[in-house]
Design a protein around this motif. Structure first.
Motif, PDB file in Angstrom:
ATOM      1  N   PRO A 128      57.442 152.776 134.702  1.00 55.34           N
ATOM      2  CA  PRO A 128      57.022 152.975 136.090  1.00 55.34           C
ATOM      3  C   PRO A 128      55.793 152.137 136.368  1.00 55.34           C
ATOM      4  CG  PRO A 128      56.555 154.923 134.742  1.00 55.34           C
ATOM      5  CD  PRO A 128      57.270 153.953 133.868  1.00 55.34           C
ATOM      6  N   SER A 129      55.870 151.304 137.381  1.00 54.32           N
ATOM      7  CA  SER A 129      54.765 150.406 137.687  1.00 54.32           C
ATOM      8  C   SER A 129      53.554 151.216 138.119  1.00 54.32           C
ATOM      9  CB  SER A 129      55.159 149.456 138.802  1.00 54.32           C
ATOM     10  OG  SER A 129      55.319 150.162 140.002  1.00 54.32           O
ATOM     11  N   ARG A 130      52.437 150.570 138.140  1.00 55.92           N
ATOM     12  CA  ARG A 130      51.222 151.261 138.566  1.00 55.92           C
ATOM     13  C   ARG A 130      51.384 151.778 139.981  1.00 55.92           C
ATOM     14  NH1 ARG A 130      46.259 147.630 138.169  1.00 55.92           N
ATOM     15  NH2 ARG A 130      47.739 146.073 138.868  1.00 55.92           N
ATOM     16  N   ILE A 131      52.091 150.997 140.795  1.00 54.09           N
ATOM     17  CA  ILE A 131      52.340 151.446 142.153  1.00 54.09           C
ATOM     18  C   ILE A 131      53.099 152.767 142.137  1.00 54.09           C
ATOM     19  CG2 ILE A 131      53.619 150.919 144.251  1.00 54.09           C
ATOM     20  CD1 ILE A 131      52.951 148.044 143.888  1.00 54.09           C
ATOM     21  N   ASP A 132      54.128 152.833 141.325  1.00 49.92           N
ATOM     22  CA  ASP A 132      54.908 154.069 141.243  1.00 49.92           C
ATOM     23  C   ASP A 132      54.039 155.231 140.789  1.00 49.92           C
ATOM     24  OD1 ASP A 132      57.223 152.787 142.017  1.00 49.92           O
ATOM     25  OD2 ASP A 132      57.752 152.262 139.959  1.00 49.92           O
ATOM     26  N   GLN A 133      53.182 154.962 139.817  1.00 54.70           N
ATOM     27  CA  GLN A 133      52.321 156.031 139.325  1.00 54.70           C
ATOM     28  C   GLN A 133      51.408 156.561 140.418  1.00 54.70           C
ATOM     29  OE1 GLN A 133      51.373 153.425 135.538  1.00 54.70           O
ATOM     30  NE2 GLN A 133      50.606 155.508 135.231  1.00 54.70           N
TER      31      GLN A 133
ATOM     32  N   PHE B 258      42.664 154.510 141.011  1.00 53.11           N
ATOM     33  CA  PHE B 258      43.868 154.134 140.268  1.00 53.11           C
ATOM     34  C   PHE B 258      43.748 152.741 139.659  1.00 53.11           C
ATOM     35  CE2 PHE B 258      45.402 157.424 143.161  1.00 53.11           C
ATOM     36  CZ  PHE B 258      46.105 158.222 142.286  1.00 53.11           C
ATOM     37  N   SER B 259      42.548 152.197 139.729  1.00 56.92           N
ATOM     38  CA  SER B 259      42.322 150.870 139.143  1.00 56.92           C
ATOM     39  C   SER B 259      43.267 149.822 139.694  1.00 56.92           C
ATOM     40  CB  SER B 259      42.459 150.922 137.618  1.00 56.92           C
ATOM     41  OG  SER B 259      41.629 151.909 137.073  1.00 56.92           O
ATOM     42  N   MET B 260      43.348 149.759 140.982  1.00 55.94           N
ATOM     43  CA  MET B 260      44.166 148.711 141.568  1.00 55.94           C
ATOM     44  C   MET B 260      43.507 148.242 142.857  1.00 55.94           C
ATOM     45  SD  MET B 260      47.299 150.863 143.255  1.00 55.94           S
ATOM     46  CE  MET B 260      47.900 151.674 141.811  1.00 55.94           C
ATOM     47  N   SER B 261      43.956 147.113 143.336  1.00 49.08           N
ATOM     48  CA  SER B 261      43.334 146.544 144.520  1.00 49.08           C
ATOM     49  C   SER B 261      43.917 147.162 145.775  1.00 49.08           C
ATOM     50  CB  SER B 261      43.544 145.044 144.561  1.00 49.08           C
ATOM     51  OG  SER B 261      44.857 144.759 144.939  1.00 49.08           O
TER      52      SER B 261
ATOM     53  N   TYR C  34      45.598 163.998 138.748  1.00 50.78           N
ATOM     54  CA  TYR C  34      46.796 163.202 138.998  1.00 50.78           C
ATOM     55  C   TYR C  34      46.645 161.754 138.561  1.00 50.78           C
ATOM     56  CZ  TYR C  34      47.871 167.239 141.852  1.00 50.78           C
ATOM     57  OH  TYR C  34      48.112 168.512 142.279  1.00 50.78           O
ATOM     58  N   VAL C  35      45.390 161.338 138.374  1.00 50.53           N
ATOM     59  CA  VAL C  35      45.160 159.961 137.956  1.00 50.53           C
ATOM     60  C   VAL C  35      45.487 159.830 136.480  1.00 50.53           C
ATOM     61  CG1 VAL C  35      43.454 158.130 137.723  1.00 50.53           C
ATOM     62  CG2 VAL C  35      43.360 159.687 139.676  1.00 50.53           C
ATOM     63  N   GLU C  36      46.182 158.764 136.146  1.00 46.79           N
ATOM     64  CA  GLU C  36      46.487 158.552 134.730  1.00 46.79           C
ATOM     65  C   GLU C  36      45.195 158.469 133.940  1.00 46.79           C
ATOM     66  OE1 GLU C  36      48.888 155.285 132.050  1.00 46.79           O
ATOM     67  OE2 GLU C  36      47.602 154.690 133.707  1.00 46.79           O
ATOM     68  N   GLY C  37      45.136 159.205 132.846  1.00 46.53           N
ATOM     69  CA  GLY C  37      43.921 159.219 132.065  1.00 46.53           C
ATOM     70  C   GLY C  37      43.026 160.388 132.432  1.00 46.53           C
ATOM     71  N   GLY C  38      43.344 161.040 133.525  1.00 44.26           N
ATOM     72  CA  GLY C  38      42.659 162.265 133.857  1.00 44.26           C
ATOM     73  C   GLY C  38      41.492 162.114 134.800  1.00 44.26           C
ATOM     74  N   ALA C  39      40.962 160.920 134.960  1.00 39.32           N
ATOM     75  CA  ALA C  39      39.836 160.750 135.869  1.00 39.32           C
ATOM     76  C   ALA C  39      39.691 159.298 136.261  1.00 39.32           C
ATOM     77  CB  ALA C  39      38.558 161.243 135.221  1.00 39.32           C
ATOM     78  N   GLY C  40      39.007 159.082 137.328  1.00 44.02           N
ATOM     79  CA  GLY C  40      38.789 157.718 137.784  1.00 44.02           C
ATOM     80  C   GLY C  40      37.486 157.152 137.291  1.00 44.02           C
ATOM     81  N   THR C  41      36.916 157.755 136.255  1.00 46.47           N
ATOM     82  CA  THR C  41      35.584 157.356 135.831  1.00 46.47           C
ATOM     83  C   THR C  41      35.588 156.353 134.686  1.00 46.47           C
ATOM     84  OG1 THR C  41      35.530 159.201 134.305  1.00 46.47           O
ATOM     85  CG2 THR C  41      34.653 159.574 136.496  1.00 46.47           C
ATOM     86  N   LYS C  42      36.753 155.777 134.412  1.00 52.13           N
ATOM     87  CA  LYS C  42      36.798 154.780 133.336  1.00 52.13           C
ATOM     88  C   LYS C  42      37.834 153.729 133.666  1.00 52.13           C
ATOM     89  CE  LYS C  42      40.545 156.574 130.627  1.00 52.13           C
ATOM     90  NZ  LYS C  42      41.110 156.666 129.304  1.00 52.13           N
ATOM     91  N   ALA C  43      37.858 152.692 132.862  1.00 57.25           N
ATOM     92  CA  ALA C  43      38.880 151.654 132.998  1.00 57.25           C
ATOM     93  C   ALA C  43      38.896 151.022 134.388  1.00 57.25           C
ATOM     94  CB  ALA C  43      40.265 152.212 132.671  1.00 57.25           C
TER      95      ALA C  43
END
Lengths: 253, 253
Positions: A5-10, A39-42, A226-235
């Motif tokens: 599943p692409s990042r968009i799908d996620q 979600f680490s995307m543009s 809901y964010v992969e990895g559990g949080a938006g505080t990394k990556a």
DNA sequence: TGATTACCTATCGTATACAATCTTACGTGG
DNA sequence: CCACGTAAGATTGTATACGATAGGTAATCA
């Protein structure tokens, strides 16, 4: 099942789940760049995600304001349930036509999960599973287009429930699901139709007053499960560092 | 009616019309930058247009090759007509419920245009009007969501006709439209349902062999009647000048 | 003190730039 | 003459840059 599943799908799935489970509530703002950071995307990709969510009536975009979780009008609500009746009637017809033991097993398994969630008192899980019962049934129709439409309209109904429904009563009648399965298994289309009509009527009837209190939190908090990895505080892609400025984005109006 | 259709809307409408009227045929390639030049917009916007067309099953995008006009499978075709039956049945129910003289007038006017187009022997016009009859009816249901779904599925059926239908027989039974109007006007839901079922059955039945010869032309030629201003040979944003390199993009396979 | 206006920040709309990948054409070897 | 590998070109995927606009905030004036 699905290879990658692409990042968009996620992101799409995550936001959709968050909205349907009412972690995001109607009217909440969804700024593009903030969601992008989570979600680490543009913004480019966020926009595609928003476009899909908008097409399903889950969010509203357009007028140069930030995207918001949709607040369906009462007319929208009625329309959604009207269409839903028609579609699910067809679903039943087709499912009975193609009925086989695997279908029964899958539905029973799903029902078991519904019961379990109800016992555990997990409201978000119950809401989600109640909707998925209907999409699961739709998939068994063997008609992908019908399945898509049902999935779409079920999502809309979920948001309607979030706006007009009573706060917590969204257990969606597990009993009634039970009866519907039995009627279908018996090949009794007429009574299955009636049951479904009654069931959806019940769900629709919950569209009454449902003022729920506001407790402003940050978008990051609401979405973190809901964010992969559990949080938006990394990556994050090494830009826009420092405290990510995730502040109160909740719409209180 | 609509204040200002954005450029995106215009391009969307143009491409949709071109596909439905079979100026663009299933399998034809639609490179983003070429389409962008034709409509004087950047790939960013073309992408949004493509996204919408893709959601309606009119084109296929994704796998890093150029977007193509959709080639529905036979299963897709059957699925589309199945869903269409269910939706249009509901349409009839609702239209009868809300029937009023204005509706009758609008339908009669539309039917007149259909007859005129048939007499003039304008195949593209006939195809378009035949589809619009059904979307017009759907709008009269007063249910915007149902209307959207019907519009969607009618588009899909149009493409199915382009792939599997006989080349020219797409006059879609103006007679039958006549009868359907009459049955609805009489408030006879049952017979209206039957007529609609029969009518759609007829349309579906045209899904037989329909091999049509290939005559490779340039994308610009095929689309020029749909581009605002009549051609893509002017009003380009002062870049990429010279002969616009519009070559054979037709997919012959 | 309350209303008004000017500014300023947040946010989106659109275009462009860069990287990745597929397609195609060509040349080489069997 | 055909098959195959390689390189050039075409085309999309993603990110970023720039301009426009709405909404809020603070300063000003009655």
């Amino acid at each position: 099942m699905s290879g990658k599943p692409s990042r968009i799908d996620q992101a799409y799935t995550a936001l959709k789940s968050a909205i349907i489970e009412q972690a995001l509530r109607p009217g909440d703002k969804l700024p593009e760049d903030e969601v992008g950071q989570l979600f680490s995307m543009s913004r480019t990709l966020v926009r595609q995600v928003f476009s899909r969510l908008n097409a399903e009536g889950l969010i509203e975009i357009g007028g140069k304001r930030p995207a918001t979780v949709a607040i369906p009008s009462l007319d929208d609500a009625v329309a959604a349930f009207e269409v839903r009746q028609a579609l699910e009637r067809e679903v039943i017809t087709l499912v009975i036509k193609r009925w086989n033991p695997e279908h029964k097993a899958a539905l029973e398994a799903h029902l078991a999960r519904e019961i379990e969630a109800a016992k555990a008192g997990s409201a978000p899980m119950s809401i989600r599973l109640a909707g998925e019962f209907h999409t699961l049934l739709a998939e068994m129709s063997g008609n992908p287009l019908l399945s898509r439409f049902v999935s779409d309209v079920v999502s809309r109904c979920s948001v309607v429930l979030a706006v007009y429904g009573r706060p917590h009563s969204a257990d969606c009648g597990v009993h009634e699901h039970r009866d519907i399965i039995d009627a279908i298994a018996a090949g009794d289309a007429t009574s299955a139709w009636d049951l479904m009509r009654h069931h959806l009527g019940e769900v629709e009837a919950r569209a009454l007053i449902g003022s729920s209190e506001d407790s402003p939190r940050s978008l990051a908090d609401m979405l973190s499960p809901y964010v992969e990895g559990g949080a938006g505080t990394k990556a994050r892609p090494a830009k826009n560092r420092g405290r990510p400025r995730l502040q109160v984005v909740k719409e209180n109006r």
